[in-house]
Design an enzyme around this catalytic site. Structure first.
Site, PDB file in Angstrom:
ATOM      1  N   THR A  32     -47.204 -34.729  83.293  1.00  0.00           N
ATOM      2  CA  THR A  32     -46.031 -35.004  82.449  1.00  0.00           C
ATOM      3  C   THR A  32     -44.736 -34.677  83.168  1.00  0.00           C
ATOM      4  OG1 THR A  32     -47.311 -34.616  80.469  1.00  0.00           O
ATOM      5  CG2 THR A  32     -44.951 -34.352  80.243  1.00  0.00           C
ATOM      6  N   SER A  79     -53.531 -35.229  84.492  1.00  0.00           N
ATOM      7  CA  SER A  79     -54.495 -34.247  85.013  1.00  0.00           C
ATOM      8  C   SER A  79     -55.805 -34.221  84.228  1.00  0.00           C
ATOM      9  CB  SER A  79     -53.878 -32.854  85.078  1.00  0.00           C
ATOM     10  OG  SER A  79     -53.747 -32.300  83.793  1.00  0.00           O
ATOM     11  N   THR A 112     -50.317 -30.439  82.865  1.00  0.00           N
ATOM     12  CA  THR A 112     -50.658 -29.150  82.254  1.00  0.00           C
ATOM     13  C   THR A 112     -52.076 -29.111  81.668  1.00  0.00           C
ATOM     14  OG1 THR A 112     -49.734 -29.795  80.105  1.00  0.00           O
ATOM     15  CG2 THR A 112     -48.244 -28.681  81.658  1.00  0.00           C
ATOM     16  N   ASP A 113     -52.672 -30.299  81.416  1.00  0.00           N
ATOM     17  CA  ASP A 113     -53.960 -30.308  80.714  1.00  0.00           C
ATOM     18  C   ASP A 113     -55.063 -29.557  81.463  1.00  0.00           C
ATOM     19  OD1 ASP A 113     -52.921 -31.673  78.610  1.00  0.00           O
ATOM     20  OD2 ASP A 113     -53.752 -33.632  79.155  1.00  0.00           O
TER      21      ASP A 113
HETATM   22  N1  ASP Z   1     -51.662 -35.188  79.982  1.00  0.00           N
HETATM   23  C1  ASP Z   1     -50.694 -34.512  80.820  1.00  0.00           C
HETATM   24  C2  ASP Z   1     -51.382 -34.086  82.108  1.00  0.00           C
HETATM   25  O1  ASP Z   1     -52.077 -33.100  82.099  1.00  0.00           O
HETATM   26  C3  ASP Z   1     -50.129 -33.355  80.102  1.00  0.00           C
HETATM   27  C4  ASP Z   1     -49.041 -32.601  80.820  1.00  0.00           C
HETATM   28  O2  ASP Z   1     -48.861 -32.694  82.016  1.00  0.00           O
HETATM   29  O3  ASP Z   1     -48.339 -31.821  80.122  1.00  0.00           O
HETATM   30  O4  ASP Z   1     -51.267 -34.751  83.105  1.00  0.00           O
END
Ligand code: ASP
Length: 347
Positions: A32, A79, A112-113
Site C-alpha cells: 500500500t 504482500s 503490511t499484510d
Molecule cells: N494489501 C496490502 C499489502 O500488504 C496492505 C498494505 O500494504 O497495507 O500489500
C-alpha cells in the site's frame, strides 16, 4: 536475554555532507505504501504496489538530506501474494546489500499484510548468513495508499531512513507510525488504522520523533540465534552456507472446535514440517494430540498457539519430549511457520 539498552538518539535530520555521509539501499517490494486509489474506486479499495520506486522516494521531502540513496526495485506486489520464491529473491538482494561495505543500512518498503512474516524470515536468515548484528535492515509500509488523505507512507519512509542511519541500529527492524518494532514481536493487530502494528507484551524497540530515532533496547538478536539453534538441533539441519534453492514446505493448521485430526495426516504427507496453532497454551485435544505426536515422529512439528499473547510452556501440560514437539516460546504461529520453513530449506 542480557542485552545492553541502546538509548542514544540518532542525530537530528540535517544535511550530512562529505565522506561520512550515510548511504542507504532502498529495496522496494510493493504494498500500500506504493499504492494508489482512484476517484472511481470503491470506498476502501485501491491498487497496491503501482508507484515506481523513484516516485516513492520523490514523495519524501528531506530524505536526500539524510543519506545518499540507491534504489533497488525487487518486485512490486501486494504482500498477500508473496511466495517462498519472492522471499528467497528478497533475501538474496538484502544479503548482497548487507555485505556491501559502502552501505550504512537498508530500507525495505513492503505491504503490511505479511510484513511481520517477512521481517521474521529475513531476521532468521540474515542472522545465520550474515551474523546476528549485521547492518540495519528496516522494513517499512503504510496503511494508506500514497494518494489518500493523510497518507502516512512518506513519513514512515523518512522514519525508516532515519533509523537505518542510527549508529547503534543493527539487525532487522520494522517502523510504522513513528514506532520501532523488533521482528520477533511485531504484529499487525488492526485491519485499517494507521496504528495497526503492535509489539504486544514485549513492547516497542524504540520510537522516531522530530527527525531522530531513539532505541530503548536491542532487537533480541541473541534470543533469535538461540531459538534458531534449538530448531536446527531438533530438525537435524546444519547451518546453511549460502541462500538455499527452496524453503521448506511448512503448512500451518489452526485448531478449533470440531477440528478434524485426519487433516494432520493429509497435510503432513506432503510437508517438510508443520506448525499447529493450538488452543490456549498450545492445547490440541486428545485425538489431535495423538495424530500430531505420530506425525512428529517423522517431521518437525511446532506446537504453537492461536492466542495472540503468552508463551507455550514446554513440557507443561503436554510432555513435549515424549511427543517430540518443537516449542518456540511466544513466537506467533505464522512466524514459527516462517522460521521453520527457513530451517528446513534445501538445495
Ligand atoms: N494489501 C496490502 C499489502 O500488504 C496492505 C498494505 O500494504 O497495507 O500489500
Amino acid at each position: 536475554m542480557h542485552e545492553t539498552p541502546q538509548t542514544a538518539p540518532s542525530p537530528r535530520l540535517s544535511p550530512v555532507t562529505g565522506e561520512n555521509r550515510p548511504r542507504l539501499a532502498v529495496l522496494t517490494t510493493g504494498g500500500t505504501i506504493a499504492g494508489r486509489t482512484s476517484e472511481d474506486s470503491r470506498p476502501g479499495s485501491y491498487e497496491a504496489g503501482v508507484l515506481s520506486a523513484s516516485d516513492l522516494l520523490d514523495s519524501v521531502p528531506g530524505l536526500g538530506n539524510l543519506a545518499d540513496l540507491e534504489l533497488r526495485p525487487v518486485f512490486s506486489l501486494d504482500s498477500s501474494s508473496l511466495t517462498p520464491e519472492h522471499w528467497l529473491e528478497l533475501l538474496r538482494e538484502t544479503l548482497a546489500a548487507v555485505r556491501d561495505p559502502h552501505l550504512t543500512g537498508i530500507v525495505i518498503t513492503h505491504g503490511t499484510d505479511s510484513l511481520e512474516e517477512t521481517a521474521l524470515f529475513l531476521a532468521a536468515a540474515l542472522s545465520e548468513l550474515a551474523g546476528a548484528r549485521h547492518s540495519p535492515v528496516v522494513l517499512v509500509g503504510s496503511m494508506r495508499p500514497a494518494n489518500a488523505i493523510s497518507a502516512e507512507g512518506p513519513a514512515n519512509l523518512l522514519a525508516a531512513a532515519t533509523l537505518a542511519t542510527h549508529p547503534a541500529a543493527s539487525g532487522v527492524m520494522v517502523v510504522l507510525n513513528d514506532s520501532i518494532f523488533d521482528p520477533w514481536s511485531v504484529t499487525k493487530a488492526h485491519t485499517s488504522r494507521v496504528d495497526a502494528f503492535t509489539g504486544g507484551e514485549r513492547g516497542l524497540l524504540g520510537h522516531v520523533a522530530a527527525g531522530r530515532a531513539v532505541l530503548y533496547r536491542e532487537g533480541g538478536h541473541a534470543e533469535l540465534a538461540a531459538v534458531l539453534a534449538k530448531a536446527r538441533a531438533h530438525a537435524g539441519r546444519p547451518l546453511p552456507q549460502a541462500v538455499p534453492a527452496r524453503l521448506g514446505r511448512v503448512p500451518l493448521l489452526t485448531l478449533h472446535v470440531g477440528f478434524d485430526p485426519g487433516l494432520l495426516g493429509v497435510l503432513g504427507a506432503d510437508a517438510d514440517g508443520l506448525v499447529l496453532a493450538g488452543f490456549g497454551g498450545g492445547n490440541l485435544g486428545a485425538e489431535a494430540l495423538e495424530a500430531a505426536s505420530a506425525l512428529a515422529a517423522t517431521i518437525p512439528v511446532v506446537r504453537g498457539t492461536r492466542v495472540s499473547a503468552g508463551e507455550v510452556v514446554e513440557n507443561g501440560l503436554i510432555d513435549d519430549d515424549a511427543a517430540h514437539f518443537l516449542i518456540l516460546g511466544d513466537l506467533s504461529a505464522v512466524k514459527a511457520r516462517a522460521l521453520l520453513s527457513w530451517v528446513l530449506a534445501s538445495d
